[in-house]
Design a protein around this motif. Sequence first.
Motif, mmCIF file in Angstrom:
data_model
loop_
_atom_site.group_PDB
_atom_site.id
_atom_site.type_symbol
_atom_site.label_atom_id
_atom_site.label_comp_id
_atom_site.label_asym_id
_atom_site.label_seq_id
_atom_site.Cartn_x
_atom_site.Cartn_y
_atom_site.Cartn_z
ATOM 1 N N SER A 138 0.963 -1.138 0.101
ATOM 2 C CA SER A 138 -0.065 -0.189 0.105
ATOM 3 C C SER A 138 0.903 1.400 -0.072
ATOM 4 C CB SER A 138 -0.813 -0.110 1.332
ATOM 5 O OG SER A 138 -1.875 -1.193 1.204
ATOM 6 N N PRO A 139 1.246 1.676 -1.250
ATOM 7 C CA PRO A 139 2.252 2.907 -1.102
ATOM 8 C C PRO A 139 1.986 3.927 -0.435
ATOM 9 C CG PRO A 139 1.588 2.077 -3.536
ATOM 10 C CD PRO A 139 0.876 1.293 -2.581
ATOM 11 N N ALA B 149 -3.732 3.693 -4.409
ATOM 12 C CA ALA B 149 -2.694 3.548 -3.636
ATOM 13 C C ALA B 149 -2.867 3.010 -2.367
ATOM 14 C CB ALA B 149 -1.904 5.193 -3.227
ATOM 15 N N LEU B 150 -3.758 2.408 -2.179
ATOM 16 C CA LEU B 150 -4.291 1.806 -0.646
ATOM 17 C C LEU B 150 -4.332 0.190 -1.003
ATOM 18 C CD1 LEU B 150 -6.356 4.497 0.824
ATOM 19 C CD2 LEU B 150 -4.350 3.569 1.986
ATOM 20 N N VAL B 151 -5.077 -0.146 -1.968
ATOM 21 C CA VAL B 151 -5.555 -1.470 -2.234
ATOM 22 C C VAL B 151 -4.470 -2.553 -2.568
ATOM 23 C CG1 VAL B 151 -7.258 -2.833 -3.443
ATOM 24 C CG2 VAL B 151 -7.959 -0.615 -2.718
ATOM 25 N N TRP B 152 -4.501 -3.279 -2.081
ATOM 26 C CA TRP B 152 -3.575 -4.634 -2.390
ATOM 27 C C TRP B 152 -4.134 -5.491 -3.098
ATOM 28 C CZ3 TRP B 152 -1.122 -8.921 1.453
ATOM 29 C CH2 TRP B 152 -0.502 -9.512 0.706
ATOM 30 N N ARG B 153 -4.365 -5.334 -4.535
ATOM 31 C CA ARG B 153 -5.095 -6.141 -5.440
ATOM 32 C C ARG B 153 -4.757 -7.556 -5.348
ATOM 33 N NH1 ARG B 153 -8.929 -2.933 -7.475
ATOM 34 N NH2 ARG B 153 -8.280 -0.641 -7.393
ATOM 35 N N GLY B 154 -3.455 -8.016 -5.097
ATOM 36 C CA GLY B 154 -3.003 -9.254 -5.193
ATOM 37 C C GLY B 154 -3.089 -9.983 -3.636
ATOM 38 N N VAL B 155 -3.833 -9.509 -2.707
ATOM 39 C CA VAL B 155 -4.117 -10.054 -1.367
ATOM 40 C C VAL B 155 -4.617 -11.563 -1.919
ATOM 41 C CG1 VAL B 155 -6.455 -9.223 -1.123
ATOM 42 C CG2 VAL B 155 -4.824 -9.807 1.017
ATOM 43 N N PRO B 156 -3.965 -12.481 -0.915
ATOM 44 C CA PRO B 156 -4.676 -13.850 -0.924
ATOM 45 C C PRO B 156 -6.011 -13.845 -0.934
ATOM 46 C CG PRO B 156 -2.423 -14.006 0.384
ATOM 47 C CD PRO B 156 -2.884 -12.420 -0.117
ATOM 48 N N GLY B 157 -6.869 -14.561 -1.943
ATOM 49 C CA GLY B 157 -8.375 -14.632 -1.743
ATOM 50 C C GLY B 157 -8.889 -13.563 -2.565
ATOM 51 N N GLY B 158 -8.196 -12.669 -2.869
ATOM 52 C CA GLY B 158 -8.635 -11.558 -3.824
ATOM 53 C C GLY B 158 -9.294 -10.511 -3.102
ATOM 54 N N VAL B 159 -9.661 -9.246 -3.782
ATOM 55 C CA VAL B 159 -10.283 -8.113 -3.198
ATOM 56 C C VAL B 159 -11.863 -7.912 -3.765
ATOM 57 C CG1 VAL B 159 -8.210 -7.039 -2.710
ATOM 58 C CG2 VAL B 159 -9.399 -6.826 -4.695
ATOM 59 N N ALA C 246 -5.868 -6.054 5.580
ATOM 60 C CA ALA C 246 -4.747 -6.093 4.621
ATOM 61 C C ALA C 246 -5.162 -5.681 3.355
ATOM 62 C CB ALA C 246 -3.935 -7.094 4.789
ATOM 63 N N ALA C 247 -6.305 -6.080 2.797
ATOM 64 C CA ALA C 247 -6.641 -5.885 1.616
ATOM 65 C C ALA C 247 -6.795 -4.232 0.998
ATOM 66 C CB ALA C 247 -7.984 -6.237 0.987
ATOM 67 N N GLN C 248 -7.125 -3.476 2.137
ATOM 68 C CA GLN C 248 -7.121 -2.293 2.025
ATOM 69 C C GLN C 248 -7.174 -1.651 3.292
ATOM 70 O OE1 GLN C 248 -10.196 0.075 -0.123
ATOM 71 N NE2 GLN C 248 -9.794 2.067 1.097
ATOM 72 N N PRO C 249 -5.777 -1.611 3.962
ATOM 73 C CA PRO C 249 -5.613 -1.123 5.236
ATOM 74 C C PRO C 249 -6.251 0.122 6.028
ATOM 75 C CG PRO C 249 -3.380 -1.725 4.281
ATOM 76 C CD PRO C 249 -4.541 -1.515 3.202
ATOM 77 N N PHE C 250 -6.961 0.004 6.958
ATOM 78 C CA PHE C 250 -7.724 0.846 7.481
ATOM 79 C C PHE C 250 -6.664 1.276 8.854
ATOM 80 C CE2 PHE C 250 -10.991 0.012 5.188
ATOM 81 C CZ PHE C 250 -11.460 1.210 4.760
ATOM 82 N N ILE C 251 -5.721 2.084 9.042
ATOM 83 C CA ILE C 251 -4.844 2.407 10.051
ATOM 84 C C ILE C 251 -4.886 3.786 10.719
ATOM 85 C CG2 ILE C 251 -2.439 2.403 10.667
ATOM 86 C CD1 ILE C 251 -1.944 0.753 8.297
ATOM 87 N N ARG C 252 -5.302 3.610 11.848
ATOM 88 C CA ARG C 252 -5.925 5.070 12.675
ATOM 89 C C ARG C 252 -6.779 5.757 11.989
ATOM 90 N NH1 ARG C 252 -2.330 8.946 15.494
ATOM 91 N NH2 ARG C 252 -3.675 8.333 17.141
ATOM 92 N N TYR C 253 -7.860 5.084 11.607
ATOM 93 C CA TYR C 253 -8.984 5.503 10.860
ATOM 94 C C TYR C 253 -9.951 6.165 11.615
ATOM 95 C CZ TYR C 253 -12.867 5.154 7.512
ATOM 96 O OH TYR C 253 -13.768 5.488 6.582
#
Length: 461
Positions: free
Chosen positions: A60-61, A103-113, A316-323
Amino acid sequence: MSVPAWLARSVFRVQEAVMRRPTFALLEVLQRTQWLSPDDMREYQRARLNGLLQSALAHSPWHAQRLQAAGLAEAVRAGAVGPGDLARLPTMDKRDARSHIDALVWRGVPGGVFPYTTGGSSGEPLMFYFGRARQAADAAGRLRARRWWGVQPGEREVYLWGAPVELNATDRVKTLRDRLVNQLLLNAFEMSPARMDVYLEAIEAWNPKAIYGYASSLALLAAHAEARSVKPRLPALRVVSSTGEPLFLHQRELIERVFGVPVSVEYGARDAGLMALESPDGVLLQMSETHLIEVLDAAGNPAEEGEAVITSLVSAAQPFIRYRTGDVVRRSGRRDPGGRGLAVLDAVVGRQTDFLVAADGRIMHALAAIYVLRAVPGVAQFKLVQHAVDRVEVQLVPDAHWNDAARETVVRGLRARLGDALAVELNLRESIAPEASGKHRYVVSHVRLDEALAQAGGTAS
Protein backbone atom coordinates in the motif's frame (compact mmCIF):
# COMPACT_ATOMS: atom_id res chain seq x y z
CA MET A 1 -40.05 -24.04 7.04
CA SER A 2 -36.73 -24.40 8.89
CA VAL A 3 -34.19 -27.21 8.51
CA PRO A 4 -32.41 -29.11 11.31
CA ALA A 5 -29.65 -27.03 12.91
CA TRP A 6 -26.99 -29.61 12.03
CA LEU A 7 -27.95 -29.40 8.36
CA ALA A 8 -28.02 -25.58 8.37
CA ARG A 9 -24.61 -25.56 10.04
CA SER A 10 -23.25 -27.97 7.42
CA VAL A 11 -24.63 -25.83 4.57
CA PHE A 12 -23.04 -22.76 6.15
CA ARG A 13 -19.68 -24.54 6.45
CA VAL A 14 -19.83 -25.63 2.81
CA GLN A 15 -20.73 -22.09 1.71
CA GLU A 16 -17.78 -20.62 3.59
CA ALA A 17 -15.41 -23.25 2.19
CA VAL A 18 -16.61 -22.64 -1.38
CA MET A 19 -16.14 -18.88 -0.87
CA ARG A 20 -12.65 -19.57 0.56
CA ARG A 21 -13.51 -17.81 3.80
CA PRO A 22 -11.83 -19.34 6.90
CA THR A 23 -14.81 -18.44 9.10
CA PHE A 24 -15.08 -21.59 11.16
CA ALA A 25 -11.32 -21.98 11.60
CA LEU A 26 -11.19 -18.40 12.87
CA LEU A 27 -14.20 -19.02 15.12
CA GLU A 28 -12.27 -21.76 16.89
CA VAL A 29 -9.29 -19.39 17.28
CA LEU A 30 -11.54 -16.70 18.76
CA GLN A 31 -13.05 -19.22 21.16
CA ARG A 32 -9.55 -19.69 22.60
CA THR A 33 -8.10 -16.18 22.37
CA GLN A 34 -11.00 -14.56 24.21
CA TRP A 35 -9.63 -16.16 27.38
CA LEU A 36 -6.10 -14.75 27.01
CA SER A 37 -4.76 -12.69 29.89
CA PRO A 38 -4.43 -8.94 29.24
CA ASP A 39 -0.65 -9.32 28.76
CA ASP A 40 -1.06 -12.22 26.36
CA MET A 41 -3.76 -10.33 24.45
CA ARG A 42 -1.41 -7.39 24.02
CA GLU A 43 1.25 -9.72 22.62
CA TYR A 44 -1.31 -11.26 20.27
CA GLN A 45 -2.30 -7.78 19.08
CA ARG A 46 1.34 -6.77 18.65
CA ALA A 47 1.99 -9.73 16.34
CA ARG A 48 -1.15 -9.06 14.29
CA LEU A 49 -0.34 -5.34 14.09
CA ASN A 50 3.16 -5.96 12.77
CA GLY A 51 1.79 -8.34 10.17
CA LEU A 52 -0.69 -5.69 9.01
CA LEU A 53 1.97 -2.95 8.89
CA GLN A 54 4.39 -5.17 7.01
CA SER A 55 1.81 -5.89 4.30
CA ALA A 56 0.91 -2.17 4.18
CA LEU A 57 4.57 -1.24 3.80
CA ALA A 58 4.97 -3.74 0.97
CA HIS A 59 1.67 -3.36 -0.87
CA SER A 60 0.00 0.00 0.00
CA PRO A 61 2.17 2.89 -1.25
CA TRP A 62 0.12 5.54 0.56
CA HIS A 63 0.63 3.83 3.92
CA ALA A 64 4.24 3.04 3.07
CA GLN A 65 4.97 6.73 2.57
CA ARG A 66 3.36 7.59 5.90
CA LEU A 67 5.26 4.85 7.73
CA GLN A 68 8.52 6.13 6.24
CA ALA A 69 7.69 9.73 7.19
CA ALA A 70 6.92 8.68 10.76
CA GLY A 71 10.24 6.87 11.05
CA LEU A 72 8.54 3.53 11.61
CA ALA A 73 9.57 1.62 8.48
CA GLU A 74 12.60 -0.11 10.00
CA ALA A 75 10.69 -1.07 13.14
CA VAL A 76 7.92 -2.46 10.96
CA ARG A 77 10.39 -4.59 9.00
CA ALA A 78 11.80 -5.87 12.29
CA GLY A 79 8.33 -6.65 13.66
CA ALA A 80 9.03 -4.35 16.59
CA VAL A 81 6.06 -1.94 16.48
CA GLY A 82 3.67 -1.88 19.43
CA PRO A 83 0.15 -0.41 19.64
CA GLY A 84 1.58 2.60 21.48
CA ASP A 85 3.77 3.44 18.49
CA LEU A 86 0.72 4.07 16.29
CA ALA A 87 0.38 7.58 17.77
CA ARG A 88 3.39 8.56 15.66
CA LEU A 89 1.23 8.14 12.55
CA PRO A 90 -1.32 10.77 11.56
CA THR A 91 -4.94 9.61 11.49
CA MET A 92 -6.77 8.90 8.24
CA ASP A 93 -10.41 9.57 7.36
CA LYS A 94 -12.97 8.77 4.67
CA ARG A 95 -11.61 11.48 2.42
CA ASP A 96 -8.16 9.90 2.54
CA ALA A 97 -9.61 6.45 1.85
CA ARG A 98 -11.60 7.83 -1.07
CA SER A 99 -8.90 10.02 -2.60
CA HIS A 100 -6.02 7.53 -2.40
CA ILE A 101 -7.83 4.27 -3.06
CA ASP A 102 -5.53 3.16 -5.88
CA ALA A 103 -2.49 3.64 -3.63
CA LEU A 104 -4.18 1.81 -0.73
CA VAL A 105 -5.60 -1.40 -2.20
CA TRP A 106 -3.51 -4.56 -2.35
CA ARG A 107 -5.20 -6.22 -5.30
CA GLY A 108 -2.98 -9.29 -5.03
CA VAL A 109 -4.02 -10.11 -1.46
CA PRO A 110 -4.56 -13.87 -1.01
CA GLY A 111 -8.18 -14.71 -1.79
CA GLY A 112 -8.74 -11.53 -3.83
CA VAL A 113 -10.36 -8.17 -3.10
CA PHE A 114 -14.02 -7.23 -3.25
CA PRO A 115 -15.58 -3.77 -3.63
CA TYR A 116 -18.08 -2.51 -1.09
CA THR A 117 -19.83 0.76 -0.27
CA THR A 118 -20.54 2.13 3.18
CA GLY A 119 -24.13 2.79 4.24
CA GLY A 120 -23.58 6.55 4.06
CA SER A 121 -25.14 7.36 7.45
CA SER A 122 -22.18 9.71 7.94
CA GLY A 123 -23.36 11.58 4.86
CA GLU A 124 -20.20 10.63 2.97
CA PRO A 125 -20.57 7.22 1.31
CA LEU A 126 -17.30 5.44 0.72
CA MET A 127 -16.38 2.74 -1.75
CA PHE A 128 -13.60 0.51 -0.43
CA TYR A 129 -12.18 -3.00 -0.81
CA PHE A 130 -11.92 -5.88 1.64
CA GLY A 131 -10.59 -9.41 1.54
CA ARG A 132 -11.48 -12.87 2.81
CA ALA A 133 -9.84 -12.29 6.18
CA ARG A 134 -12.11 -9.35 6.93
CA GLN A 135 -15.22 -11.26 5.81
CA ALA A 136 -14.31 -14.24 7.99
CA ALA A 137 -13.49 -12.05 10.99
CA ASP A 138 -16.88 -10.33 10.95
CA ALA A 139 -18.76 -13.61 10.60
CA ALA A 140 -16.69 -15.47 13.19
CA GLY A 141 -16.96 -12.62 15.69
CA ARG A 142 -20.73 -12.61 15.37
CA LEU A 143 -20.91 -16.40 15.72
CA ARG A 144 -18.76 -16.26 18.86
CA ALA A 145 -21.01 -13.64 20.40
CA ARG A 146 -24.10 -15.71 19.58
CA ARG A 147 -22.54 -18.55 21.55
CA TRP A 148 -22.28 -16.26 24.57
CA TRP A 149 -26.08 -16.15 24.45
CA GLY A 150 -26.54 -19.88 23.90
CA VAL A 151 -27.17 -19.65 20.15
CA GLN A 152 -25.18 -22.11 18.04
CA PRO A 153 -24.37 -21.83 14.31
CA GLY A 154 -27.26 -23.13 12.25
CA GLU A 155 -30.00 -22.38 14.77
CA ARG A 156 -32.92 -20.26 13.58
CA GLU A 157 -32.45 -16.48 13.33
CA VAL A 158 -34.55 -13.56 12.07
CA TYR A 159 -32.91 -10.63 10.28
CA LEU A 160 -34.85 -7.34 10.22
CA TRP A 161 -32.66 -5.86 7.54
CA GLY A 162 -32.54 -3.88 4.32
CA ALA A 163 -33.66 -5.68 1.15
CA PRO A 164 -34.21 -4.70 -2.47
CA VAL A 165 -37.57 -3.28 -3.58
CA GLU A 166 -37.90 -6.16 -6.04
CA LEU A 167 -36.09 -9.48 -5.91
CA ASN A 168 -34.06 -10.45 -8.96
CA ALA A 169 -32.80 -13.94 -9.77
CA THR A 170 -29.68 -13.53 -7.61
CA ASP A 171 -31.75 -12.32 -4.66
CA ARG A 172 -34.06 -15.33 -4.99
CA VAL A 173 -31.07 -17.67 -4.84
CA LYS A 174 -29.89 -15.83 -1.73
CA THR A 175 -33.34 -16.18 -0.18
CA LEU A 176 -33.14 -19.95 -0.71
CA ARG A 177 -29.66 -19.97 0.78
CA ASP A 178 -30.95 -18.00 3.80
CA ARG A 179 -33.59 -20.63 4.45
CA LEU A 180 -31.05 -23.45 4.15
CA VAL A 181 -28.95 -21.83 6.88
CA ASN A 182 -32.06 -21.07 8.99
CA GLN A 183 -32.12 -17.30 8.45
CA LEU A 184 -35.44 -15.51 7.87
CA LEU A 185 -35.05 -12.05 6.27
CA LEU A 186 -37.70 -9.39 6.92
CA ASN A 187 -37.40 -6.14 4.98
CA ALA A 188 -36.70 -3.14 7.22
CA PHE A 189 -37.39 -0.82 4.28
CA GLU A 190 -41.05 -1.87 4.13
CA MET A 191 -42.62 -1.41 7.56
CA SER A 192 -46.22 -0.30 7.08
CA PRO A 193 -48.63 -1.33 9.88
CA ALA A 194 -50.03 -4.13 7.70
CA ARG A 195 -46.55 -5.38 6.86
CA MET A 196 -45.53 -5.33 10.53
CA ASP A 197 -48.57 -7.47 11.36
CA VAL A 198 -47.25 -10.02 8.87
CA TYR A 199 -43.74 -9.77 10.33
CA LEU A 200 -44.97 -10.50 13.85
CA GLU A 201 -46.84 -13.56 12.64
CA ALA A 202 -43.80 -14.73 10.65
CA ILE A 203 -41.48 -14.32 13.63
CA GLU A 204 -43.81 -16.28 15.88
CA ALA A 205 -44.10 -19.08 13.30
CA TRP A 206 -40.31 -19.18 12.81
CA ASN A 207 -39.67 -19.24 16.62
CA PRO A 208 -36.05 -18.09 16.28
CA LYS A 209 -33.21 -18.41 18.77
CA ALA A 210 -32.05 -14.87 17.88
CA ILE A 211 -33.46 -11.75 16.22
CA TYR A 212 -31.05 -9.29 14.58
CA GLY A 213 -31.73 -5.88 13.07
CA TYR A 214 -31.40 -2.11 13.00
CA ALA A 215 -31.98 -0.68 16.48
CA SER A 216 -34.73 1.73 15.42
CA SER A 217 -36.47 -0.87 13.22
CA LEU A 218 -36.57 -3.37 16.09
CA ALA A 219 -38.01 -0.67 18.34
CA LEU A 220 -40.55 0.30 15.69
CA LEU A 221 -41.74 -3.30 15.37
CA ALA A 222 -41.91 -3.67 19.15
CA ALA A 223 -43.92 -0.43 19.46
CA HIS A 224 -46.32 -1.66 16.80
CA ALA A 225 -46.77 -4.97 18.63
CA GLU A 226 -47.45 -3.19 21.90
CA ALA A 227 -49.95 -0.84 20.22
CA ARG A 228 -51.73 -3.94 18.89
CA SER A 229 -51.54 -5.60 22.34
CA VAL A 230 -49.53 -8.39 20.71
CA LYS A 231 -46.87 -10.24 22.68
CA PRO A 232 -45.24 -12.82 20.39
CA ARG A 233 -44.94 -16.35 21.77
CA LEU A 234 -41.26 -17.17 21.22
CA PRO A 235 -40.20 -20.00 23.54
CA ALA A 236 -36.86 -20.58 21.74
CA LEU A 237 -35.77 -16.92 21.69
CA ARG A 238 -32.61 -16.12 23.66
CA VAL A 239 -31.53 -12.65 22.48
CA VAL A 240 -32.44 -9.70 20.28
CA SER A 241 -29.32 -8.15 18.76
CA SER A 242 -29.41 -4.51 17.64
CA THR A 243 -27.00 -2.88 15.23
CA GLY A 244 -26.57 0.06 12.85
CA GLU A 245 -27.16 2.92 15.32
CA PRO A 246 -27.17 3.67 19.04
CA LEU A 247 -29.85 1.91 21.07
CA PHE A 248 -31.63 4.31 23.45
CA LEU A 249 -32.60 3.09 26.91
CA HIS A 250 -36.35 3.42 26.26
CA GLN A 251 -35.92 1.43 23.04
CA ARG A 252 -34.08 -1.33 24.90
CA GLU A 253 -36.80 -1.46 27.56
CA LEU A 254 -39.53 -1.57 24.91
CA ILE A 255 -37.89 -4.36 22.88
CA GLU A 256 -37.19 -6.44 25.97
CA ARG A 257 -40.74 -5.93 27.22
CA VAL A 258 -42.32 -7.07 23.94
CA PHE A 259 -39.99 -9.94 23.05
CA GLY A 260 -39.28 -11.10 26.60
CA VAL A 261 -35.49 -11.52 26.27
CA PRO A 262 -32.42 -9.29 26.71
CA VAL A 263 -31.16 -7.00 23.96
CA SER A 264 -27.51 -7.24 22.93
CA VAL A 265 -25.91 -4.24 21.21
CA GLU A 266 -23.52 -4.77 18.31
CA TYR A 267 -21.10 -2.03 17.23
CA GLY A 268 -19.63 -2.15 13.75
CA ALA A 269 -19.32 -0.32 10.45
CA ARG A 270 -19.06 -1.45 6.86
CA ASP A 271 -15.64 0.13 6.40
CA ALA A 272 -14.22 -0.47 9.87
CA GLY A 273 -15.73 -3.93 10.42
CA LEU A 274 -17.28 -5.58 13.47
CA MET A 275 -15.75 -3.92 16.53
CA ALA A 276 -17.69 -4.79 19.70
CA LEU A 277 -20.60 -6.90 20.94
CA GLU A 278 -22.55 -6.99 24.19
CA SER A 279 -22.27 -10.04 26.44
CA PRO A 280 -24.94 -11.46 28.79
CA ASP A 281 -23.12 -9.63 31.61
CA GLY A 282 -24.20 -6.33 30.05
CA VAL A 283 -20.76 -5.18 28.91
CA LEU A 284 -19.74 -4.18 25.39
CA LEU A 285 -16.75 -6.39 24.57
CA GLN A 286 -14.30 -5.23 21.94
CA MET A 287 -13.15 -7.55 19.16
CA SER A 288 -9.65 -7.19 20.58
CA GLU A 289 -8.15 -9.83 18.29
CA THR A 290 -9.16 -7.92 15.15
CA HIS A 291 -9.32 -4.24 16.15
CA LEU A 292 -7.35 -1.67 18.09
CA ILE A 293 -9.61 1.20 19.19
CA GLU A 294 -8.23 4.55 20.30
CA VAL A 295 -10.57 7.14 21.84
CA LEU A 296 -9.41 10.65 20.95
CA ASP A 297 -10.67 14.14 21.75
CA ALA A 298 -11.00 16.95 19.20
CA ALA A 299 -7.30 17.75 19.55
CA GLY A 300 -6.31 14.14 18.86
CA ASN A 301 -5.38 13.32 22.46
CA PRO A 302 -6.49 10.16 24.31
CA ALA A 303 -9.76 10.74 26.15
CA GLU A 304 -12.37 8.87 28.16
CA GLU A 305 -15.02 9.89 25.65
CA GLY A 306 -14.33 10.92 22.08
CA GLU A 307 -14.03 9.73 18.50
CA ALA A 308 -13.30 6.06 17.88
CA VAL A 309 -10.12 5.80 15.81
CA ILE A 310 -9.58 2.21 14.74
CA THR A 311 -6.85 0.06 13.32
CA SER A 312 -8.36 -3.03 11.73
CA LEU A 313 -5.92 -5.92 12.06
CA VAL A 314 -7.81 -7.83 9.34
CA SER A 315 -7.77 -5.08 6.67
CA ALA A 316 -4.69 -6.06 4.65
CA ALA A 317 -6.66 -5.77 1.38
CA GLN A 318 -7.14 -2.04 2.01
CA PRO A 319 -5.56 -1.14 5.34
CA PHE A 320 -7.54 1.00 7.76
CA ILE A 321 -4.80 2.26 10.08
CA ARG A 322 -5.71 4.93 12.66
CA TYR A 323 -8.99 5.46 10.81
CA ARG A 324 -11.40 8.10 12.09
CA THR A 325 -14.84 6.47 12.23
CA GLY A 326 -16.84 9.60 13.09
CA ASP A 327 -18.43 7.65 15.96
CA VAL A 328 -18.33 8.90 19.52
CA VAL A 329 -17.60 6.21 22.10
CA ARG A 330 -16.85 6.10 25.80
CA ARG A 331 -14.07 3.84 27.00
CA SER A 332 -14.15 1.81 30.19
CA GLY A 333 -11.50 0.81 32.70
CA ARG A 334 -13.53 -2.23 33.71
CA ARG A 335 -12.64 -5.83 33.08
CA ASP A 336 -15.10 -8.32 31.64
CA PRO A 337 -17.10 -9.82 34.55
CA GLY A 338 -17.08 -13.08 32.61
CA GLY A 339 -13.29 -13.28 32.81
CA ARG A 340 -12.48 -12.78 29.13
CA GLY A 341 -9.40 -10.84 28.08
CA LEU A 342 -11.39 -8.65 25.67
CA ALA A 343 -11.36 -4.89 26.25
CA VAL A 344 -14.58 -3.24 27.45
CA LEU A 345 -16.27 -0.17 25.94
CA ASP A 346 -18.77 1.73 28.07
CA ALA A 347 -21.00 2.90 25.22
CA VAL A 348 -21.33 3.97 21.61
CA VAL A 349 -23.10 7.32 21.76
CA GLY A 350 -22.80 8.79 18.28
CA ARG A 351 -25.01 7.39 15.46
CA GLN A 352 -28.69 7.78 14.68
CA THR A 353 -30.91 7.88 11.61
CA ASP A 354 -34.56 8.75 11.18
CA PHE A 355 -37.51 7.00 9.60
CA LEU A 356 -39.12 8.05 6.33
CA VAL A 357 -42.84 7.79 5.56
CA ALA A 358 -44.09 7.11 2.04
CA ALA A 359 -47.29 8.59 0.63
CA ASP A 360 -49.03 5.20 0.90
CA GLY A 361 -48.24 4.97 4.63
CA ARG A 362 -45.23 2.69 4.45
CA ILE A 363 -42.64 3.42 7.13
CA MET A 364 -39.06 2.69 6.19
CA HIS A 365 -35.65 2.97 7.76
CA ALA A 366 -33.71 6.00 6.58
CA LEU A 367 -31.11 3.70 5.05
CA ALA A 368 -33.67 3.03 2.30
CA ALA A 369 -32.89 6.53 1.00
CA ILE A 370 -29.24 6.46 2.03
CA TYR A 371 -28.71 3.35 -0.10
CA VAL A 372 -30.03 5.26 -3.11
CA LEU A 373 -27.83 8.32 -2.60
CA ARG A 374 -24.63 6.53 -1.65
CA ALA A 375 -24.57 4.56 -4.91
CA VAL A 376 -24.76 7.54 -7.30
CA PRO A 377 -21.42 8.62 -8.85
CA GLY A 378 -20.92 12.33 -8.28
CA VAL A 379 -22.40 12.46 -4.76
CA ALA A 380 -19.63 13.40 -2.35
CA GLN A 381 -21.87 14.33 0.58
CA PHE A 382 -25.59 14.60 1.19
CA LYS A 383 -28.40 15.38 3.58
CA LEU A 384 -31.99 14.41 2.90
CA VAL A 385 -34.87 16.31 4.54
CA GLN A 386 -38.40 14.95 4.25
CA HIS A 387 -40.78 17.91 4.51
CA ALA A 388 -43.95 15.94 3.66
CA VAL A 389 -44.84 12.44 2.53
CA ASP A 390 -44.67 13.67 -1.08
CA ARG A 391 -41.80 16.18 -0.83
CA VAL A 392 -38.12 15.80 0.00
CA GLU A 393 -35.15 18.12 -0.23
CA VAL A 394 -31.70 16.73 -1.01
CA GLN A 395 -28.79 18.95 -0.06
CA LEU A 396 -25.88 17.64 -2.07
CA VAL A 397 -22.17 18.36 -2.37
CA PRO A 398 -21.19 17.17 -5.87
CA ASP A 399 -17.82 15.96 -7.05
CA ALA A 400 -16.33 15.84 -10.57
CA HIS A 401 -18.59 12.95 -11.63
CA TRP A 402 -21.86 14.81 -11.02
CA ASN A 403 -23.95 15.30 -14.19
CA ASP A 404 -27.53 15.23 -15.49
CA ALA A 405 -27.56 11.43 -15.51
CA ALA A 406 -26.60 11.38 -11.84
CA ARG A 407 -29.37 13.89 -11.08
CA GLU A 408 -31.92 11.67 -12.82
CA THR A 409 -30.65 8.60 -10.95
CA VAL A 410 -31.17 10.32 -7.61
CA VAL A 411 -34.72 11.38 -8.46
CA ARG A 412 -35.65 8.01 -9.93
CA GLY A 413 -34.19 6.09 -6.98
CA LEU A 414 -35.99 8.17 -4.34
CA ARG A 415 -39.29 7.89 -6.19
CA ALA A 416 -38.85 4.10 -6.32
CA ARG A 417 -38.70 4.15 -2.52
CA LEU A 418 -41.19 6.88 -1.61
CA GLY A 419 -43.64 6.97 -4.50
CA ASP A 420 -43.84 8.12 -8.13
CA ALA A 421 -45.50 11.43 -7.17
CA LEU A 422 -42.60 12.42 -4.90
CA ALA A 423 -41.32 15.97 -5.49
CA VAL A 424 -37.53 15.98 -5.19
CA GLU A 425 -35.77 19.30 -4.69
CA LEU A 426 -32.02 19.07 -5.33
CA ASN A 427 -29.85 21.80 -3.82
CA LEU A 428 -26.19 21.69 -4.81
CA ARG A 429 -23.88 23.13 -2.16
CA GLU A 430 -20.22 23.57 -1.42
CA SER A 431 -20.72 22.16 2.08
CA ILE A 432 -23.48 20.96 4.38
CA ALA A 433 -23.75 22.62 7.77
CA PRO A 434 -24.47 20.69 10.96
CA GLU A 435 -27.65 21.13 13.00
CA ALA A 436 -27.92 24.05 15.43
CA SER A 437 -26.97 21.61 18.20
CA GLY A 438 -23.71 20.92 16.41
CA LYS A 439 -24.76 17.37 15.57
CA HIS A 440 -24.80 16.05 12.03
CA ARG A 441 -28.04 14.43 10.90
CA TYR A 442 -28.03 13.22 7.34
CA VAL A 443 -31.62 12.02 7.06
CA VAL A 444 -34.24 14.17 8.79
CA SER A 445 -37.98 13.62 8.53
CA HIS A 446 -40.54 16.22 9.55
CA VAL A 447 -43.37 13.75 8.94
CA ARG A 448 -44.86 12.68 12.25
CA LEU A 449 -45.23 9.03 13.03
CA ASP A 450 -47.90 7.75 15.38
CA GLU A 451 -46.87 8.99 18.85
CA ALA A 452 -45.90 5.54 20.13
CA LEU A 453 -43.94 4.73 17.00
CA ALA A 454 -42.20 8.10 17.05
CA GLN A 455 -41.08 7.44 20.60
CA ALA A 456 -39.85 3.98 19.63
CA GLY A 457 -37.84 5.38 16.76
CA GLY A 458 -36.14 7.94 18.97
CA THR A 459 -37.64 10.84 16.97
CA ALA A 460 -38.97 14.05 18.40
CA SER A 461 -42.66 14.14 19.27
